[in-house]
Design an enzyme around this catalytic site. Structure first.
Site, PDB file in Angstrom:
ATOM      1  N   HIS A  17       0.986  -1.310  -0.014  1.00 26.06           N
ATOM      2  CA  HIS A  17       0.004   0.128  -0.003  1.00 26.06           C
ATOM      3  C   HIS A  17       1.019   1.383  -0.041  1.00 26.06           C
ATOM      4  O   HIS A  17       0.410   2.149  -0.757  1.00 26.06           O
ATOM      5  CB  HIS A  17      -0.901   0.063   1.283  1.00 26.06           C
ATOM      6  CG  HIS A  17      -2.091  -0.893   1.234  1.00 26.06           C
ATOM      7  ND1 HIS A  17      -2.098  -1.675   2.314  1.00 26.06           N
ATOM      8  CD2 HIS A  17      -2.773  -1.269   0.160  1.00 26.06           C
ATOM      9  CE1 HIS A  17      -3.022  -2.683   2.151  1.00 26.06           C
ATOM     10  NE2 HIS A  17      -3.659  -2.473   1.095  1.00 26.06           N
ATOM     11  N   LYS A  41     -18.372  -5.685   7.501  1.00 25.94           N
ATOM     12  CA  LYS A  41     -17.268  -6.310   7.363  1.00 25.94           C
ATOM     13  C   LYS A  41     -16.468  -6.393   8.825  1.00 25.94           C
ATOM     14  O   LYS A  41     -16.436  -5.395   9.469  1.00 25.94           O
ATOM     15  CB  LYS A  41     -16.138  -5.728   6.186  1.00 25.94           C
ATOM     16  CG  LYS A  41     -16.487  -5.750   4.788  1.00 25.94           C
ATOM     17  CD  LYS A  41     -15.315  -5.409   4.234  1.00 25.94           C
ATOM     18  CE  LYS A  41     -15.725  -5.613   2.809  1.00 25.94           C
ATOM     19  NZ  LYS A  41     -14.439  -5.425   1.741  1.00 25.94           N
ATOM     20  N   ARG A  90      -1.579  -6.521  -8.357  1.00 28.12           N
ATOM     21  CA  ARG A  90      -0.541  -7.353  -7.796  1.00 28.12           C
ATOM     22  C   ARG A  90      -0.544  -8.459  -8.966  1.00 28.12           C
ATOM     23  O   ARG A  90       0.587  -9.203  -9.032  1.00 28.12           O
ATOM     24  CB  ARG A  90      -0.836  -8.038  -6.537  1.00 28.12           C
ATOM     25  CG  ARG A  90      -0.796  -7.253  -5.451  1.00 28.12           C
ATOM     26  CD  ARG A  90      -1.252  -8.013  -4.051  1.00 28.12           C
ATOM     27  NE  ARG A  90      -2.556  -8.155  -4.248  1.00 28.12           N
ATOM     28  CZ  ARG A  90      -3.477  -8.487  -3.512  1.00 28.12           C
ATOM     29  NH1 ARG A  90      -2.913  -8.607  -2.245  1.00 28.12           N
ATOM     30  NH2 ARG A  90      -4.737  -8.639  -3.788  1.00 28.12           N
ATOM     31  N   SER A 127      -3.096  -7.777   2.957  1.00 23.59           N
ATOM     32  CA  SER A 127      -3.323  -7.421   4.350  1.00 23.59           C
ATOM     33  C   SER A 127      -3.897  -8.872   4.716  1.00 23.59           C
ATOM     34  O   SER A 127      -3.619  -9.359   5.947  1.00 23.59           O
ATOM     35  CB  SER A 127      -4.519  -6.437   4.431  1.00 23.59           C
ATOM     36  OG  SER A 127      -3.991  -5.240   4.291  1.00 23.59           O
TER      37      SER A 127
END
Length: 156
Positions: A17, A41, A90, A127
């Site tokens: 990040h 969440k 990614r 993460s």
């Protein structure tokens, strides 16, 4: 003035990040790092903790600020006067998912998306994976800014 939003959950913010934030800061006049606060969440860190970590790690960048959003990202972009969304990629799988979202966002609001490929040394960091490794007792210090790593160690 070019203003971009870099959205994410940032639970926790990683070196990947931070790499995207730094590169976006070099490309735009202002970057808003926007932490999603969707209450449905389950997160390891609270909204306030994620904002504090992001504020700490973005301090070296004079043109970056941290915000939060709930709801449609394009509504947040409009409210902030941002014409661009920044997304880090990614892998090809990220691209497939993010491209459809970018096209929908542009159709709905005219807000464009800029994709930045992750630096190779960060391409495997997420993460979720960092949290899983840390929960199982693995070393994750290489994947996180030092202050974030300390918070994660304290939490787990």
């Amino acid at each position: 003035m070019s203003r971009a939003v870099f959205p994410g959950t940032f639970d926790p913010p990683t070196n990947g990040h931070l790499d995207i934030i730094g590169r976006a800061a070099a490309a735009f006049d202002e970057v808003i790092v926007a932490a999603g606060v969707n209450q449905s969440k389950k997160r390891l860190f609270s909204d306030e903790e994620r904002v504090a970590m992001l504020t700490e790690i973005t301090e070296p960048f004079g043109n970056v600020r941290v915000g939060t959003f709930d709801g449609l990202l394009v509504d947040y972009c409009r409210a902030e006067g941002a014409g661009v969304i920044v997304k880090g990629l990614r892998s090809g799988g990220d691209y497939d998912y993010e491209l459809q979202m970018a096209q929908m966002n542009r159709h709905m609001s005219g807000v464009d998306t800029v994709f930045l490929p992750t630096a190779p040394e960060n391409a495997y960091i997420s993460s979720s994976l960092v949290k899983e490794i840390a929960r199982l007792g693995g070393a994750v210090g290489d994947f996180l800014p030092p202050g974030v790593h300390a918070r994660l160690r304290d939490r787990l």
